[in-house]
Enzyme design. Structure first.
Site, PDB file in Angstrom:
ATOM      1  N   ASN A 394       3.352   1.967   3.497  1.00 34.87           N
ATOM      2  CA  ASN A 394       3.020   1.683   4.878  1.00 34.87           C
ATOM      3  C   ASN A 394       2.039   2.703   5.441  1.00 34.87           C
ATOM      4  OD1 ASN A 394       3.076   0.912   7.652  1.00 34.87           O
ATOM      5  ND2 ASN A 394       5.137   0.103   7.394  1.00 34.87           N
ATOM      6  N   ASP A 395       2.519   3.880   5.783  1.00 35.75           N
ATOM      7  CA  ASP A 395       1.676   4.872   6.446  1.00 35.75           C
ATOM      8  C   ASP A 395       0.485   5.298   5.594  1.00 35.75           C
ATOM      9  OD1 ASP A 395       3.433   4.949   8.662  1.00 35.75           O
ATOM     10  OD2 ASP A 395       4.765   6.279   7.543  1.00 35.75           O
ATOM     11  N   VAL A 396       0.665   5.339   4.279  1.00 31.84           N
ATOM     12  CA  VAL A 396      -0.393   5.867   3.410  1.00 31.84           C
ATOM     13  C   VAL A 396      -1.526   4.874   3.187  1.00 31.84           C
ATOM     14  CG1 VAL A 396       1.213   7.418   2.230  1.00 31.84           C
ATOM     15  CG2 VAL A 396       0.821   5.123   1.311  1.00 31.84           C
TER      16      VAL A 396
END
Length: 468
Positions: A394-396
């Site tokens: 997700n964040d990466v």
């Protein structure tokens, strides 16, 4: 023989230290990590044997009981702890290391109370350092464990006047330590310093968000090494000093590497309260996301897109770890390769909940090492990639990190999957990542969402690909 023993022990320590250094070097590559672990374990065995031959050992019976109990507990943990819970286990073991070092310092303080001789000022300072670093490592690691285990909220935890309270604790610690240098026999003050050290450990980790836990675990690992090195100075044991210094230095280096991968400083990680999920930027992104369109795709279409692609890059994340889908992912990659598809894996430095989390999972599934690509190596290849398959990350992979200055992750290097010709995201739902930041990748024109549990979805994809 009696003259040779001390020299032989020190020689054994030298061999053990050399094995630690070589093993640590080999842990830097997935291809040699297992061999490096074995060498380090042999070094530790030599160090333990050398320590047991020291004349200062009082009771071999108690040591044998400790070794038996520790071995039983360690074996049970190794057999029962799931790979997804490995970050929590690492954090817990860091805490145990800090507690052991703190207990050594407390034991040395108590030993001086039993003899008429007061410790020298440098000895007192060393004891206090052992208590301080060991206590912070112990309770800080317990809080990190609780956050990773979701016993505590992953968001930063704060309360009114938190910073003044922390400042008062730090001032009390410094004042009490200065007093102890000149009055090393004062038991109440010493016990107060032990308590303050443990409280500081709790206050150190509470305001740090769950998205930063990989960095915190790495930093606490460094602290446990420093605490062990201090314990070595207390016990005048060269092996403990060297081993602790290696752990402390490697932990600091790893922490710096991870902070660089997030484009943030250590001070920002520790004091920025990142990852709360309740900030204005995050809330705004989430609110704006409701007006955007999400394109979904079914299993058959996904299998056709993957099977007839020339190149596929798989991006694993914590969702894959939670679903224990790494073996199914390996099976999918094997099926695609049989169809002539070039398959690679893109690994972000902070994907998952601990350093190297994705590498460990994929190694468990026997994914060939040459297929694993670091972020810097794989990013230039995304523009030529037909399909980027995001599994639980997700964040990466959030493009907002490149341009949204209001986003908490702005400036963080990401895997640039949005530059691929097509992107398929396997995810349970549209929830934000562990940092609490909504992902604009999900709303891109070239992105298609394949909803469901990673393990089930990938297993069905394998079956669909076999039918092509």
């Amino acid at each position: 023989m009696s003259d040779f023993l001390p020299s032989g022990i020190q020689l054994g320590y030298l061999v053990a230290a050399s094995l630690f250094i070589v093993g640590l070097k080999q842990l830097g590559s997935p291809a040699t990590a297992r061999q490096g672990n074995v060498l380090a374990a042999i070094g530790m065995f030599i160090a333990i044997v050398g320590t047991l031959l020291e004349r200062q050992v009082i009771s071999y019976e108690l040591i044998a009981v400790g070794i038996i109990i520790g071995s039983i507990v360690g074996t049970i943990m190794a057999k029962t702890v799931a790979m997804t819970d490995m970050p929590q286990m690492v954090g817990l073991l860091n805490g145990f290391g800090g507690a052991a070092s703190a207990l050594v310092a407390v034991g040395e303080f108590w030993r001086y109370l039993s003899i008429p001789q007061s410790p020298a000022p440098d000895t007192t300072i060393t004891i206090l350092l052992g208590v301080l670093i060991g206590g912070i490592t112990f309770t800080g690691s317990l809080v990190a464990f609780a956050k990773l285990q979701e016993l505590l909220p992953g968001a930063p935890i704060s309360f009114p006047f938190q910073q003044p309270f922390n400042a008062m604790l730090a001032i009390a610690l410094l004042a009490g330590s200065g007093y102890m240098v000149f009055h090393p026999e004062d038991v109440p003050v010493f016990l107060a310093l032990v308590a303050i050290s443990n409280i500081l450990g709790i206050m150190f980790v509470l305001p740090i968000g769950g998205g930063d836990m990989p960095v915190v675990v790495s930093l606490l690992n460094s602290y446990s090494g420093i605490a062990a090195s201090v314990a070595g100075f207390i016990l005048m044991n060269n092996m403990l000093i060297i081993a602790g210094a290696l752990v402390g230095a490697s932990g600091i280096i790893l922490t710096q590497i991870m902070c660089k991968a997030m484009n943030r400083s250590i001070s920002n990680v520790l004091f920025g309260a990142f990852g709360g999920g309740g900030g204005g930027a995050t809330a705004g992104a989430a609110a704006g996301a409701t007006d955007k369109t999400v394109r979904s795709i079914n299993l058959e279409e996904s299998a056709m897109m993957l099977g007839y692609a020339r190149s596929v890059v798989i991006i694993p994340g914590y969702g894959m770890a939670v679903a224990q889908a790494q073996h199914s992912v390996r099976e999918l990659a094997d099926g695609l390769e049989k169809m002539g598809v070039d398959v690679k894996y893109a690994i972000h430095p902070v994907a998952g909940r601990m350093p190297g989390h994705m590498n460990v999972l994929l190694a468990e599934a026997n994914v060939p090492y040459p297929q694993l690509y670091d972020m810097d190596d794989i990013n230039p290849q995304f523009e030529e990639t037909d399909v980027a398959l995001v599994i639980g990350a997700n964040d990466v992979v959030n493009p907002a990190a490149r341009h949204d200055t209001a986003s908490p992750i702005y400036g963080m290097p990401i895997l640039e999957v949005d530059k691929a010709k097509h992107t398929i995201v396997i995810k349970r739902g549209m929830s934000a990542g562990f940092s609490g930041v909504d992902n604009e990748l999900f709303y891109k024109d070239k992105t298609m969402m394949l909803f469901g549990s990673a393990k089930d979805v990938v297993a069905k994809l394998v079956a669909e690909v076999k039918q092509l």
